[in-house]
Design a protein around this motif. Structure first.
Motif, PDB file in Angstrom:
ATOM      1  N   ARG A 125       0.902  -1.490   0.187  1.00 51.34           N
ATOM      2  CA  ARG A 125       0.032  -0.187  -0.316  1.00 51.34           C
ATOM      3  C   ARG A 125       1.378   1.432   0.220  1.00 51.34           C
ATOM      4  O   ARG A 125       0.408   2.176  -0.875  1.00 51.34           O
ATOM      5  N   ARG A 126       1.897   1.002   0.547  1.00 48.21           N
ATOM      6  CA  ARG A 126       2.444   2.501   1.009  1.00 48.21           C
ATOM      7  C   ARG A 126       3.736   3.056  -0.094  1.00 48.21           C
ATOM      8  O   ARG A 126       3.724   3.536  -0.683  1.00 48.21           O
ATOM      9  N   PHE A 127       4.589   1.188  -0.776  1.00 50.21           N
ATOM     10  CA  PHE A 127       4.587   1.690  -1.598  1.00 50.21           C
ATOM     11  C   PHE A 127       3.716   2.120  -3.780  1.00 50.21           C
ATOM     12  O   PHE A 127       4.501   2.972  -3.773  1.00 50.21           O
TER      13      PHE A 127
ATOM     14  N   GLN B 135       5.776   7.571   3.605  1.00 48.73           N
ATOM     15  CA  GLN B 135       6.099   6.019   3.235  1.00 48.73           C
ATOM     16  C   GLN B 135       6.919   4.970   3.826  1.00 48.73           C
ATOM     17  O   GLN B 135       6.910   4.647   4.731  1.00 48.73           O
ATOM     18  N   LEU B 136       7.831   5.141   3.339  1.00 45.25           N
ATOM     19  CA  LEU B 136       9.250   4.175   4.527  1.00 45.25           C
ATOM     20  C   LEU B 136       8.872   4.680   5.731  1.00 45.25           C
ATOM     21  O   LEU B 136       9.503   3.826   5.991  1.00 45.25           O
ATOM     22  N   LEU B 137       9.450   5.641   6.716  1.00 44.62           N
ATOM     23  CA  LEU B 137       9.613   6.458   7.761  1.00 44.62           C
ATOM     24  C   LEU B 137       8.189   5.198   8.481  1.00 44.62           C
ATOM     25  O   LEU B 137       8.094   4.435   9.571  1.00 44.62           O
ATOM     26  N   ALA B 138       6.882   5.532   8.264  1.00 42.35           N
ATOM     27  CA  ALA B 138       5.701   5.272   8.046  1.00 42.35           C
ATOM     28  C   ALA B 138       5.720   4.074   8.478  1.00 42.35           C
ATOM     29  O   ALA B 138       5.285   2.884   9.260  1.00 42.35           O
ATOM     30  N   PHE B 139       6.521   3.223   7.148  1.00 42.03           N
ATOM     31  CA  PHE B 139       6.576   1.829   7.278  1.00 42.03           C
ATOM     32  C   PHE B 139       7.624   0.857   8.480  1.00 42.03           C
ATOM     33  O   PHE B 139       7.551   0.168   9.159  1.00 42.03           O
ATOM     34  N   ILE B 140       8.661   1.593   9.035  1.00 43.52           N
ATOM     35  CA  ILE B 140       9.881   1.057   9.701  1.00 43.52           C
ATOM     36  C   ILE B 140       9.467   1.918  11.410  1.00 43.52           C
ATOM     37  O   ILE B 140       9.779   0.337  11.896  1.00 43.52           O
ATOM     38  N   VAL B 141       9.385   3.101  11.578  1.00 45.03           N
ATOM     39  CA  VAL B 141       9.095   3.369  12.815  1.00 45.03           C
ATOM     40  C   VAL B 141       8.528   2.728  13.436  1.00 45.03           C
ATOM     41  O   VAL B 141       8.632   2.060  14.817  1.00 45.03           O
ATOM     42  N   PRO B 142       7.326   2.306  13.381  1.00 44.44           N
ATOM     43  CA  PRO B 142       6.080   1.404  14.195  1.00 44.44           C
ATOM     44  C   PRO B 142       7.067   0.945  15.061  1.00 44.44           C
ATOM     45  O   PRO B 142       6.744  -0.440  15.608  1.00 44.44           O
TER      46      PRO B 142
END
Length: 262
Positions: free
Chosen positions: A25-27, A99-106
């Protein structure tokens, strides 16, 4: 039933299939943003190329015969596509970076999240500053190279080669300015100590000087120092930050030992 606004999964765990769906989705969001911005950048390519051609206008005003040319049938379209794609990456960077940070940070702990956001917050302005430095020395470098044109001859520069040269120079200096932030990040991760960073200052000065000499033509000492000196300053600043981090780390460890002893 979970309360509104709260998750039924407090640890934030997700199955592999869920991770893949989230990444997909983020991609897609990042890809759509990139394509949309690249289309806009395609129509902005001509004014951008005119701005890049400003050093050539100055050289012609100084009496140096130099012209920017399209050397084959498809080159005009190819150059416009290249510029549009790069503008698309730049203009869409807030979206795909988020989008990259939102995928990694959690998946990170609180302290790790601080490191990531701190890294991004420091790297972005340094990268922009490096690009501006490269942009500043670009006319001097082009002027020196074109100045070797023999009297009576005109320097015909291919638009694609000119764009590639200009972009690579500006981008390389921008990336070089981010390297000290990577050094600090490695220190925060416990991979390298502040003392080791300080100990390697001679190699850092040598590397910065060689890089400045590599991206600038031979004999352009001023441009070389304009690039190398800020890199050295940033390296010592990174070393100072790393020493402070190590000092706080030692104090924290000593305090924990004292608490255990009591």
């Amino acid at each position: 039933m979970a309360r509104p606004g709260r998750t039924a999964n407090p640890e934030g765990r997700m199955a592999l299939a869920g991770h893949l769906r989230e990444f997909k989705r983020r991609f897609y969001i990042a890809g759509i943003a990139l394509i949309a911005c690249a289309i806009v950048g395609f129509f902005l390519a001509s004014p951008v190329l005119q701005v890049l051609s400003a050093p050539l206008i100055e050289l012609r005003a100084q009496g140096l015969p130099v012209e920017l040319n399209i050397t084959n049938v498809t080159q005009a379209f190819d150059v416009q596509m290249r510029i549009g794609f790069m503008l698309g990456i730049i203009m869409s960077s807030p979206i795909w970076l988020w989008q990259l940070l939102a995928f990694i940070v959690p998946a990170l702990r609180t302290i790790e999240r601080r490191y990531v956001f701190g890294f991004v917050g420091a790297a972005v302005p340094l990268f922009v500053g490096g690009c501006l430095t490269g942009w500043y020395v670009l006319p001097r470098i082009i002027g020196l190279f074109v100045g070797f044109t023999p009297d009576g001859l005109t320097a015909f520069l291919g638009a694609q080669d000119y764009w590639d040269f200009s972009f690579k120079l500006v981008f390389a200096v921008g990336v070089a300015y981010v390297l000290p932030v990577i050094v600090v990040f490695l220190n925060l991760a416990g991979i390298v100590s502040g003392a080791a960073i300080i100990k390697g200052w001679r190699w850092a000065v040598l590397a910065a000087t060689l890089f400045g000499a590599f991206v600038t033509p031979a004999g352009e000492v001023l441009s070389m120092f304009i690039i190398a000196v800020p890199m050295v300053v940033l390296y010592f600043a990174a070393a100072g930050v790393a020493l402070l981090v190590d000092r706080r780390r030692r104090k924290r460890a000593a305090a924990e030992i004292g608490e255990d002893a009591t």
